[in-house]
Design a protein around this motif. Structure first.
Motif, short mmCIF file in Angstrom:
data_model
loop_
_atom_site.label_atom_id
_atom_site.label_comp_id
_atom_site.label_asym_id
_atom_site.label_seq_id
_atom_site.Cartn_x
_atom_site.Cartn_y
_atom_site.Cartn_z
N GLY A 1 0.78 -1.22 0.00
CA GLY A 1 0.00 0.00 0.00
C GLY A 1 0.82 1.27 0.00
O GLY A 1 1.95 1.33 -0.48
N GLY A 2 0.21 2.32 0.58
CA GLY A 2 0.76 3.67 0.49
C GLY A 2 1.87 4.00 1.46
O GLY A 2 2.44 5.09 1.39
N THR B 1 2.25 7.61 0.13
CA THR B 1 1.32 8.72 0.14
C THR B 1 2.07 9.96 0.66
O THR B 1 3.16 9.84 1.22
CB THR B 1 0.12 8.40 1.05
OG1 THR B 1 0.62 8.02 2.34
CG2 THR B 1 -0.71 7.26 0.47
N PHE C 1 1.87 7.13 -4.36
CA PHE C 1 0.76 6.16 -4.32
C PHE C 1 -0.50 6.81 -4.85
O PHE C 1 -0.93 7.87 -4.39
CB PHE C 1 0.55 5.70 -2.87
CG PHE C 1 -0.59 4.73 -2.72
CD1 PHE C 1 -0.39 3.37 -2.87
CD2 PHE C 1 -1.88 5.17 -2.40
CE1 PHE C 1 -1.43 2.46 -2.73
CE2 PHE C 1 -2.93 4.28 -2.25
CZ PHE C 1 -2.71 2.92 -2.42
N SER C 2 -1.13 6.16 -5.82
CA SER C 2 -2.43 6.59 -6.35
C SER C 2 -3.40 5.43 -6.18
O SER C 2 -3.14 4.33 -6.70
CB SER C 2 -2.31 6.97 -7.83
OG SER C 2 -3.57 7.28 -8.38
N TYR C 3 -4.47 5.64 -5.47
CA TYR C 3 -5.37 4.54 -5.13
C TYR C 3 -5.90 3.83 -6.37
O TYR C 3 -5.89 2.60 -6.44
CB TYR C 3 -6.54 5.04 -4.28
CG TYR C 3 -7.53 3.96 -3.94
CD1 TYR C 3 -7.26 3.05 -2.92
CD2 TYR C 3 -8.73 3.82 -4.65
CE1 TYR C 3 -8.15 2.03 -2.60
CE2 TYR C 3 -9.62 2.81 -4.34
CZ TYR C 3 -9.33 1.92 -3.33
OH TYR C 3 -10.21 0.92 -3.04
N TYR C 4 -6.35 4.58 -7.35
CA TYR C 4 -6.96 3.97 -8.53
C TYR C 4 -5.89 3.59 -9.56
O TYR C 4 -5.70 4.24 -10.59
CB TYR C 4 -8.01 4.89 -9.14
CG TYR C 4 -9.28 4.94 -8.32
CD1 TYR C 4 -10.02 3.80 -8.09
CD2 TYR C 4 -9.72 6.14 -7.75
CE1 TYR C 4 -11.19 3.82 -7.33
CE2 TYR C 4 -10.89 6.18 -6.99
CZ TYR C 4 -11.60 5.01 -6.78
OH TYR C 4 -12.75 5.04 -6.03
N GLU D 1 -3.56 -3.18 -8.94
CA GLU D 1 -2.55 -3.62 -7.98
C GLU D 1 -1.39 -4.35 -8.65
O GLU D 1 -0.23 -4.19 -8.25
CB GLU D 1 -3.19 -4.51 -6.92
CG GLU D 1 -4.16 -3.79 -6.00
CD GLU D 1 -3.50 -2.73 -5.13
OE1 GLU D 1 -2.29 -2.88 -4.83
OE2 GLU D 1 -4.17 -1.76 -4.77
N ARG E 1 0.71 -1.67 -10.24
CA ARG E 1 1.37 -0.87 -9.21
C ARG E 1 2.64 -1.57 -8.71
O ARG E 1 3.72 -0.98 -8.61
CB ARG E 1 0.44 -0.62 -8.04
CG ARG E 1 1.01 0.30 -6.97
CD ARG E 1 0.31 0.17 -5.62
NE ARG E 1 -1.13 0.15 -5.70
CZ ARG E 1 -1.91 1.21 -5.89
NH1 ARG E 1 -1.36 2.40 -6.04
NH2 ARG E 1 -3.23 1.08 -5.94
N ASN F 1 -8.79 -1.46 -9.68
CA ASN F 1 -7.72 -1.98 -8.83
C ASN F 1 -7.49 -3.47 -8.97
O ASN F 1 -6.36 -3.95 -8.77
CB ASN F 1 -8.03 -1.69 -7.36
CG ASN F 1 -8.03 -0.22 -7.04
OD1 ASN F 1 -8.96 0.48 -7.39
ND2 ASN F 1 -6.99 0.25 -6.39
N PRO G 1 -11.32 7.93 -2.43
CA PRO G 1 -10.67 7.10 -1.41
C PRO G 1 -10.11 7.91 -0.26
O PRO G 1 -9.78 7.35 0.79
CB PRO G 1 -9.54 6.41 -2.19
CG PRO G 1 -9.26 7.32 -3.34
CD PRO G 1 -10.58 7.94 -3.70
N THR G 2 -9.98 9.23 -0.41
CA THR G 2 -9.46 10.07 0.67
C THR G 2 -10.57 10.62 1.56
O THR G 2 -10.29 11.21 2.59
CB THR G 2 -8.65 11.24 0.10
OG1 THR G 2 -9.53 12.10 -0.65
CG2 THR G 2 -7.54 10.74 -0.82
#
Length: 399
Positions: A132-133, A154, A166-169, A172, A175, A330, A359-360
Protein backbone atom coordinates in the motif's frame (compact mmCIF):
# COMPACT_ATOMS: atom_id res chain seq x y z
CA UNK A 1 19.70 10.98 0.19
CA UNK A 2 16.50 9.22 -0.95
CA UNK A 3 16.13 8.81 -4.67
CA UNK A 4 12.98 10.44 -6.00
CA UNK A 5 10.85 8.79 -8.69
CA UNK A 6 12.43 11.07 -11.29
CA UNK A 7 16.07 10.31 -10.44
CA UNK A 8 16.23 6.60 -11.09
CA UNK A 9 16.66 6.44 -14.88
CA UNK A 10 19.85 7.34 -16.71
CA UNK A 11 19.74 10.17 -19.21
CA UNK A 12 20.49 9.69 -22.88
CA UNK A 13 21.47 12.30 -25.42
CA UNK A 14 17.80 12.82 -26.21
CA UNK A 15 16.51 12.92 -22.60
CA UNK A 16 15.11 10.35 -20.22
CA UNK A 17 15.08 6.69 -21.27
CA UNK A 18 11.74 5.29 -20.05
CA UNK A 19 12.14 1.89 -21.81
CA UNK A 20 8.36 1.59 -22.33
CA UNK A 21 8.57 -1.85 -23.94
CA UNK A 22 10.24 -3.39 -20.90
CA UNK A 23 8.61 -1.94 -17.80
CA UNK A 24 5.54 -0.40 -16.22
CA UNK A 25 6.86 3.14 -15.88
CA UNK A 26 10.56 3.91 -15.80
CA UNK A 27 13.06 1.12 -15.31
CA UNK A 28 15.65 1.99 -12.69
CA UNK A 29 19.13 0.55 -12.26
CA UNK A 30 19.45 -2.75 -10.38
CA UNK A 31 20.84 -2.56 -6.86
CA UNK A 32 24.39 -3.97 -6.92
CA UNK A 33 25.46 -6.90 -4.77
CA UNK A 34 21.98 -8.12 -3.74
CA UNK A 35 22.16 -11.43 -1.89
CA UNK A 36 18.97 -11.23 0.22
CA UNK A 37 15.60 -9.63 -0.58
CA UNK A 38 12.82 -8.96 1.93
CA UNK A 39 9.34 -8.56 0.44
CA UNK A 40 6.60 -7.09 2.66
CA UNK A 41 3.07 -8.09 1.65
CA UNK A 42 0.46 -8.37 4.37
CA UNK A 43 -3.26 -8.45 3.69
CA UNK A 44 -5.48 -11.10 2.17
CA UNK A 45 -5.23 -13.88 -0.38
CA UNK A 46 -5.93 -11.64 -3.35
CA UNK A 47 -3.25 -9.19 -2.21
CA UNK A 48 -0.66 -11.96 -2.38
CA UNK A 49 -1.86 -13.08 -5.83
CA UNK A 50 -1.46 -9.54 -7.17
CA UNK A 51 2.14 -9.46 -5.90
CA UNK A 52 3.19 -12.61 -7.75
CA UNK A 53 4.20 -10.96 -11.08
CA UNK A 54 6.35 -8.43 -9.18
CA UNK A 55 8.08 -11.23 -7.27
CA UNK A 56 8.68 -13.14 -10.52
CA UNK A 57 10.27 -9.98 -11.93
CA UNK A 58 12.53 -9.70 -8.88
CA UNK A 59 13.52 -13.36 -9.23
CA UNK A 60 14.51 -12.84 -12.87
CA UNK A 61 16.54 -9.73 -12.09
CA UNK A 62 18.21 -11.13 -8.96
CA UNK A 63 18.34 -14.87 -9.76
CA UNK A 64 20.87 -15.81 -7.07
CA UNK A 65 19.37 -13.78 -4.22
CA UNK A 66 17.33 -15.36 -1.45
CA UNK A 67 13.80 -13.94 -1.45
CA UNK A 68 11.96 -13.89 1.90
CA UNK A 69 8.27 -13.00 1.99
CA UNK A 70 6.92 -11.36 5.15
CA UNK A 71 3.16 -11.77 5.56
CA UNK A 72 0.34 -13.61 7.35
CA UNK A 73 0.84 -17.16 8.63
CA UNK A 74 -1.32 -18.72 5.90
CA UNK A 75 1.22 -17.65 3.26
CA UNK A 76 3.59 -20.32 4.58
CA UNK A 77 0.89 -22.99 4.21
CA UNK A 78 0.12 -21.87 0.67
CA UNK A 79 3.69 -21.49 -0.61
CA UNK A 80 5.80 -23.94 1.42
CA UNK A 81 5.85 -26.83 -1.09
CA UNK A 82 4.82 -24.91 -4.19
CA UNK A 83 7.16 -23.91 -7.04
CA UNK A 84 7.49 -20.15 -7.27
CA UNK A 85 9.77 -17.15 -6.80
CA UNK A 86 9.76 -17.14 -2.97
CA UNK A 87 12.45 -19.08 -1.09
CA UNK A 88 10.84 -18.88 2.35
CA UNK A 89 8.15 -17.04 4.28
CA UNK A 90 8.18 -15.35 7.68
CA UNK A 91 5.01 -14.62 9.65
CA UNK A 92 4.49 -11.00 10.61
CA UNK A 93 3.70 -10.11 14.22
CA UNK A 94 0.48 -8.16 14.84
CA UNK A 95 1.21 -4.55 13.81
CA UNK A 96 -1.29 -1.78 13.15
CA UNK A 97 -1.65 -1.02 9.46
CA UNK A 98 0.66 -3.85 8.39
CA UNK A 99 -0.74 -7.06 9.84
CA UNK A 100 -4.08 -6.87 11.67
CA UNK A 101 -5.11 -10.49 12.31
CA UNK A 102 -8.22 -9.48 14.26
CA UNK A 103 -9.58 -7.20 16.97
CA UNK A 104 -8.71 -9.71 19.70
CA UNK A 105 -5.06 -10.09 18.63
CA UNK A 106 -2.69 -7.40 19.83
CA UNK A 107 1.04 -7.01 19.44
CA UNK A 108 3.41 -6.32 22.28
CA UNK A 109 6.67 -4.31 22.37
CA UNK A 110 8.85 -7.27 23.36
CA UNK A 111 7.67 -9.39 20.42
CA UNK A 112 8.31 -6.48 18.04
CA UNK A 113 11.81 -5.86 19.41
CA UNK A 114 12.69 -9.52 18.90
CA UNK A 115 11.17 -9.49 15.43
CA UNK A 116 13.19 -6.49 14.28
CA UNK A 117 16.36 -7.87 15.85
CA UNK A 118 15.86 -11.01 13.77
CA UNK A 119 15.23 -9.07 10.56
CA UNK A 120 18.32 -6.91 11.08
CA UNK A 121 20.36 -10.04 11.65
CA UNK A 122 19.32 -11.23 8.18
CA UNK A 123 21.27 -8.29 6.69
CA UNK A 124 18.89 -7.77 3.78
CA UNK A 125 20.31 -5.89 0.82
CA UNK A 126 16.93 -4.99 -0.71
CA UNK A 127 13.58 -4.39 0.98
CA UNK A 128 10.47 -4.23 -1.22
CA UNK A 129 7.31 -2.68 0.22
CA UNK A 130 4.29 -4.06 -1.68
CA UNK A 131 1.84 -3.13 1.06
CA UNK A 132 0.00 0.00 0.00
CA UNK A 133 0.76 3.67 0.49
CA UNK A 134 3.36 3.27 3.21
CA UNK A 135 1.90 5.24 6.11
CA UNK A 136 2.47 2.24 8.36
CA UNK A 137 4.46 -0.11 6.13
CA UNK A 138 7.31 2.23 5.13
CA UNK A 139 8.58 2.92 8.67
CA UNK A 140 8.00 -0.75 9.46
CA UNK A 141 10.24 -1.84 6.57
CA UNK A 142 12.88 0.74 7.42
CA UNK A 143 13.35 -0.96 10.79
CA UNK A 144 14.57 -4.07 8.94
CA UNK A 145 17.87 -2.27 8.36
CA UNK A 146 17.87 -2.97 4.61
CA UNK A 147 20.58 -1.43 2.43
CA UNK A 148 18.02 -0.19 -0.13
CA UNK A 149 14.25 0.12 0.42
CA UNK A 150 11.73 0.57 -2.39
CA UNK A 151 7.95 1.06 -2.42
CA UNK A 152 5.08 3.51 -2.82
CA UNK A 153 4.20 6.41 -0.56
CA UNK A 154 1.32 8.72 0.14
CA UNK A 155 2.20 12.35 0.95
CA UNK A 156 2.09 11.58 4.70
CA UNK A 157 4.28 8.45 4.45
CA UNK A 158 8.01 8.19 5.05
CA UNK A 159 10.07 8.25 1.82
CA UNK A 160 12.13 5.20 0.95
CA UNK A 161 15.39 5.06 -1.00
CA UNK A 162 13.40 4.63 -4.21
CA UNK A 163 9.70 5.33 -4.28
CA UNK A 164 6.63 6.09 -6.33
CA UNK A 165 3.70 8.32 -5.38
CA UNK A 166 0.76 6.16 -4.32
CA UNK A 167 -2.43 6.59 -6.35
CA UNK A 168 -5.37 4.54 -5.13
CA UNK A 169 -6.96 3.97 -8.53
CA UNK A 170 -4.25 1.88 -10.16
CA UNK A 171 -4.38 -1.85 -10.79
CA UNK A 172 -2.55 -3.62 -7.98
CA UNK A 173 -0.59 -5.89 -10.34
CA UNK A 174 0.64 -2.90 -12.34
CA UNK A 175 1.37 -0.87 -9.21
CA UNK A 176 3.63 -3.59 -7.84
CA UNK A 177 5.34 -4.11 -11.19
CA UNK A 178 6.01 -0.39 -11.36
CA UNK A 179 7.51 -0.49 -7.85
CA UNK A 180 9.94 -3.32 -8.58
CA UNK A 181 10.82 -1.59 -11.85
CA UNK A 182 12.49 1.08 -9.72
CA UNK A 183 15.18 -1.48 -8.86
CA UNK A 184 15.60 -2.79 -12.40
CA UNK A 185 13.06 -5.64 -12.29
CA UNK A 186 11.25 -5.63 -15.65
CA UNK A 187 8.08 -7.73 -15.97
CA UNK A 188 8.50 -11.36 -16.98
CA UNK A 189 4.80 -12.20 -16.62
CA UNK A 190 1.81 -9.87 -16.56
CA UNK A 191 -0.90 -12.22 -15.34
CA UNK A 192 -0.52 -13.69 -11.84
CA UNK A 193 -0.04 -17.46 -11.98
CA UNK A 194 0.19 -20.09 -9.29
CA UNK A 195 1.49 -23.62 -9.71
CA UNK A 196 -0.88 -26.50 -8.91
CA UNK A 197 0.61 -29.49 -7.08
CA UNK A 198 -0.41 -33.13 -6.86
CA UNK A 199 -1.25 -32.57 -3.20
CA UNK A 200 -3.71 -29.81 -4.22
CA UNK A 201 -5.47 -32.10 -6.68
CA UNK A 202 -5.54 -35.13 -4.38
CA UNK A 203 -7.33 -33.18 -1.63
CA UNK A 204 -9.65 -31.57 -4.16
CA UNK A 205 -10.61 -34.89 -5.74
CA UNK A 206 -11.58 -36.29 -2.35
CA UNK A 207 -13.66 -33.22 -1.50
CA UNK A 208 -15.40 -33.21 -4.91
CA UNK A 209 -15.97 -36.95 -5.20
CA UNK A 210 -19.41 -37.72 -6.64
CA UNK A 211 -20.25 -34.21 -7.84
CA UNK A 212 -21.39 -33.97 -11.47
CA UNK A 213 -19.32 -32.29 -14.17
CA UNK A 214 -19.02 -29.65 -15.46
CA UNK A 215 -18.30 -28.10 -12.06
CA UNK A 216 -19.26 -24.62 -10.89
CA UNK A 217 -17.42 -23.42 -7.77
CA UNK A 218 -19.14 -20.56 -5.94
CA UNK A 219 -17.54 -18.17 -3.44
CA UNK A 220 -20.24 -15.78 -2.17
CA UNK A 221 -18.12 -13.74 0.26
CA UNK A 222 -15.32 -11.14 0.21
CA UNK A 223 -13.15 -9.23 2.64
CA UNK A 224 -15.48 -6.20 2.51
CA UNK A 225 -19.22 -6.85 2.86
CA UNK A 226 -19.94 -3.96 0.49
CA UNK A 227 -18.53 -6.20 -2.28
CA UNK A 228 -21.01 -9.02 -1.51
CA UNK A 229 -23.54 -9.79 -4.21
CA UNK A 230 -26.75 -10.96 -2.46
CA UNK A 231 -26.77 -14.65 -1.52
CA UNK A 232 -30.15 -15.02 -3.22
CA UNK A 233 -28.58 -14.02 -6.55
CA UNK A 234 -25.76 -16.54 -6.15
CA UNK A 235 -28.34 -19.21 -5.29
CA UNK A 236 -30.41 -18.43 -8.36
CA UNK A 237 -27.42 -18.73 -10.71
CA UNK A 238 -26.20 -21.90 -8.99
CA UNK A 239 -29.65 -23.47 -9.24
CA UNK A 240 -29.84 -22.78 -12.97
CA UNK A 241 -26.43 -24.40 -13.44
CA UNK A 242 -27.47 -27.45 -11.41
CA UNK A 243 -30.71 -27.77 -13.38
CA UNK A 244 -28.59 -27.84 -16.55
CA UNK A 245 -26.59 -30.77 -15.19
CA UNK A 246 -23.63 -29.10 -13.53
CA UNK A 247 -22.24 -29.83 -10.10
CA UNK A 248 -22.02 -26.93 -7.63
CA UNK A 249 -19.46 -26.59 -4.82
CA UNK A 250 -19.77 -23.62 -2.43
CA UNK A 251 -16.47 -22.66 -0.79
CA UNK A 252 -15.28 -20.38 1.98
CA UNK A 253 -13.71 -20.25 5.40
CA UNK A 254 -15.60 -20.52 8.66
CA UNK A 255 -15.99 -16.73 8.52
CA UNK A 256 -18.01 -17.18 5.31
CA UNK A 257 -20.43 -19.67 6.86
CA UNK A 258 -23.50 -17.41 6.96
CA UNK A 259 -23.65 -16.27 3.30
CA UNK A 260 -22.53 -19.71 2.08
CA UNK A 261 -25.25 -21.49 4.08
CA UNK A 262 -27.84 -19.10 2.67
CA UNK A 263 -26.69 -19.81 -0.88
CA UNK A 264 -26.90 -23.58 -0.38
CA UNK A 265 -30.28 -23.40 1.38
CA UNK A 266 -31.92 -21.19 -1.25
CA UNK A 267 -30.34 -23.10 -4.12
CA UNK A 268 -31.70 -26.43 -2.84
CA UNK A 269 -35.13 -24.85 -2.39
CA UNK A 270 -35.20 -24.12 -6.13
CA UNK A 271 -34.17 -27.64 -7.18
CA UNK A 272 -36.09 -30.91 -7.32
CA UNK A 273 -35.02 -33.38 -4.66
CA UNK A 274 -33.33 -35.52 -7.28
CA UNK A 275 -30.82 -32.73 -7.99
CA UNK A 276 -29.91 -31.96 -4.37
CA UNK A 277 -26.86 -34.22 -4.59
CA UNK A 278 -25.40 -31.90 -7.22
CA UNK A 279 -24.90 -29.14 -4.64
CA UNK A 280 -22.30 -29.37 -1.86
CA UNK A 281 -20.88 -27.02 0.75
CA UNK A 282 -17.13 -27.23 1.31
CA UNK A 283 -17.07 -24.28 3.72
CA UNK A 284 -14.45 -24.75 6.42
CA UNK A 285 -13.40 -28.13 4.99
CA UNK A 286 -10.45 -27.19 2.79
CA UNK A 287 -6.81 -26.48 3.57
CA UNK A 288 -5.04 -23.83 1.50
CA UNK A 289 -3.78 -26.66 -0.71
CA UNK A 290 -7.27 -28.09 -1.07
CA UNK A 291 -8.67 -24.67 -1.96
CA UNK A 292 -6.15 -24.31 -4.80
CA UNK A 293 -6.99 -27.81 -6.01
CA UNK A 294 -10.76 -27.25 -5.99
CA UNK A 295 -10.36 -23.98 -7.90
CA UNK A 296 -8.10 -25.75 -10.41
CA UNK A 297 -10.59 -28.62 -10.87
CA UNK A 298 -13.50 -26.21 -11.45
CA UNK A 299 -14.85 -25.68 -14.93
CA UNK A 300 -15.80 -22.13 -13.90
CA UNK A 301 -15.83 -20.04 -10.72
CA UNK A 302 -18.59 -17.60 -9.73
CA UNK A 303 -17.51 -15.05 -7.12
CA UNK A 304 -17.33 -11.52 -5.87
CA UNK A 305 -14.07 -9.59 -6.05
CA UNK A 306 -12.36 -11.92 -3.55
CA UNK A 307 -9.18 -13.86 -2.86
CA UNK A 308 -10.48 -17.21 -4.15
CA UNK A 309 -11.62 -15.51 -7.36
CA UNK A 310 -8.09 -14.24 -7.94
CA UNK A 311 -6.57 -17.63 -7.13
CA UNK A 312 -8.95 -19.23 -9.64
CA UNK A 313 -7.64 -16.93 -12.35
CA UNK A 314 -4.04 -17.59 -11.26
CA UNK A 315 -4.48 -21.36 -11.78
CA UNK A 316 -6.12 -20.86 -15.17
CA UNK A 317 -9.81 -21.40 -14.35
CA UNK A 318 -12.43 -19.23 -16.12
CA UNK A 319 -14.37 -16.89 -13.83
CA UNK A 320 -17.59 -14.91 -13.71
CA UNK A 321 -17.29 -12.08 -11.22
CA UNK A 322 -19.40 -9.32 -9.69
CA UNK A 323 -17.46 -6.09 -9.08
CA UNK A 324 -18.06 -2.63 -7.73
CA UNK A 325 -16.89 -0.15 -10.37
CA UNK A 326 -13.96 1.21 -8.35
CA UNK A 327 -12.61 -2.26 -7.63
CA UNK A 328 -12.49 -3.13 -11.33
CA UNK A 329 -9.74 -0.52 -11.69
CA UNK A 330 -7.72 -1.98 -8.83
CA UNK A 331 -8.45 -5.69 -9.12
CA UNK A 332 -10.28 -6.60 -12.31
CA UNK A 333 -8.99 -9.25 -14.73
CA UNK A 334 -7.15 -7.92 -17.77
CA UNK A 335 -8.95 -10.18 -20.28
CA UNK A 336 -12.63 -10.81 -20.90
CA UNK A 337 -12.64 -14.02 -22.92
CA UNK A 338 -12.35 -16.41 -19.97
CA UNK A 339 -13.04 -13.85 -17.24
CA UNK A 340 -16.47 -12.24 -17.41
CA UNK A 341 -17.00 -9.13 -15.30
CA UNK A 342 -20.36 -7.72 -14.22
CA UNK A 343 -20.06 -4.22 -12.84
CA UNK A 344 -22.20 -2.20 -10.46
CA UNK A 345 -21.89 1.51 -11.16
CA UNK A 346 -23.04 2.52 -7.70
CA UNK A 347 -21.28 5.76 -6.73
CA UNK A 348 -23.14 6.57 -3.50
CA UNK A 349 -23.96 4.48 -0.47
CA UNK A 350 -27.40 2.91 -1.08
CA UNK A 351 -28.22 3.51 2.59
CA UNK A 352 -27.25 7.16 3.20
CA UNK A 353 -26.23 8.55 -0.19
CA UNK A 354 -22.67 9.49 0.78
CA UNK A 355 -20.30 9.52 -2.22
CA UNK A 356 -18.07 6.43 -2.21
CA UNK A 357 -15.61 7.03 -5.07
CA UNK A 358 -13.17 9.33 -3.25
CA UNK A 359 -10.67 7.10 -1.41
CA UNK A 360 -9.46 10.07 0.67
CA UNK A 361 -12.94 10.95 1.91
CA UNK A 362 -14.65 9.67 5.06
CA UNK A 363 -16.19 6.20 4.93
CA UNK A 364 -19.84 6.01 5.86
CA UNK A 365 -20.69 3.47 8.59
CA UNK A 366 -22.91 1.28 6.40
CA UNK A 367 -21.86 -2.16 5.16
CA UNK A 368 -24.74 -2.62 2.73
CA UNK A 369 -23.99 -4.24 -0.64
CA UNK A 370 -22.80 -1.85 -3.33
CA UNK A 371 -23.29 -4.50 -6.04
CA UNK A 372 -26.84 -5.73 -5.42
CA UNK A 373 -28.10 -4.19 -8.66
CA UNK A 374 -26.07 -6.54 -10.89
CA UNK A 375 -28.53 -8.62 -12.93
CA UNK A 376 -28.52 -12.38 -12.12
CA UNK A 377 -29.86 -13.20 -15.58
CA UNK A 378 -26.79 -11.73 -17.30
CA UNK A 379 -24.46 -13.42 -14.80
CA UNK A 380 -26.20 -16.77 -15.34
CA UNK A 381 -25.80 -16.49 -19.11
CA UNK A 382 -22.03 -16.10 -18.77
CA UNK A 383 -21.82 -18.97 -16.27
CA UNK A 384 -23.69 -21.33 -18.59
CA UNK A 385 -21.56 -20.32 -21.54
CA UNK A 386 -18.31 -21.01 -19.67
CA UNK A 387 -19.61 -24.29 -18.26
CA UNK A 388 -20.56 -25.34 -21.75
CA UNK A 389 -17.12 -24.48 -23.12
CA UNK A 390 -15.24 -26.12 -20.28
CA UNK A 391 -15.56 -29.81 -21.04
CA UNK A 392 -13.92 -32.32 -18.70
CA UNK A 393 -11.99 -30.67 -15.88
CA UNK A 394 -8.20 -31.00 -15.99
CA UNK A 395 -5.31 -29.77 -13.82
CA UNK A 396 -4.43 -26.15 -14.51
CA UNK A 397 -1.68 -23.76 -13.54
CA UNK A 398 1.12 -26.33 -13.52
CA UNK A 399 4.63 -25.38 -14.44
Amino acid sequence: MPVTPYEITSRTETGWSPEPARAVGRLGPPVPGVERIAVLRGGGLGDLVFALPAMHALRETYPDAEMVLYGPAWQRELLASRPGPVDRTVTLPPVKGVHDPGPDVRGDPLTLRRFFAATRAERFDLGVQLHGGGRWSNPFLQRFGVRCAVGARTPDAAPLDRWLPFSYYQHEVLRMLEIVGLVGAAPTVLQPWLSVTEQDLTEADEALRGLPRPLLVVHPSAGDTRRWWPAAHFARVAAVAAQEGAGVAVIGTDADAAPAAEVVRECLAMLPVGRHGAVRSLVGRLSMSGLVGVLARATAVLANDSGPRHVAQAVGTPTVSVYWCGNVINAGPFGRGEHRVHISWTTRCPECGVACTDPTGPRCPHDVSFVADVDPVAVSADVLELLGDGGPSAPRGTG
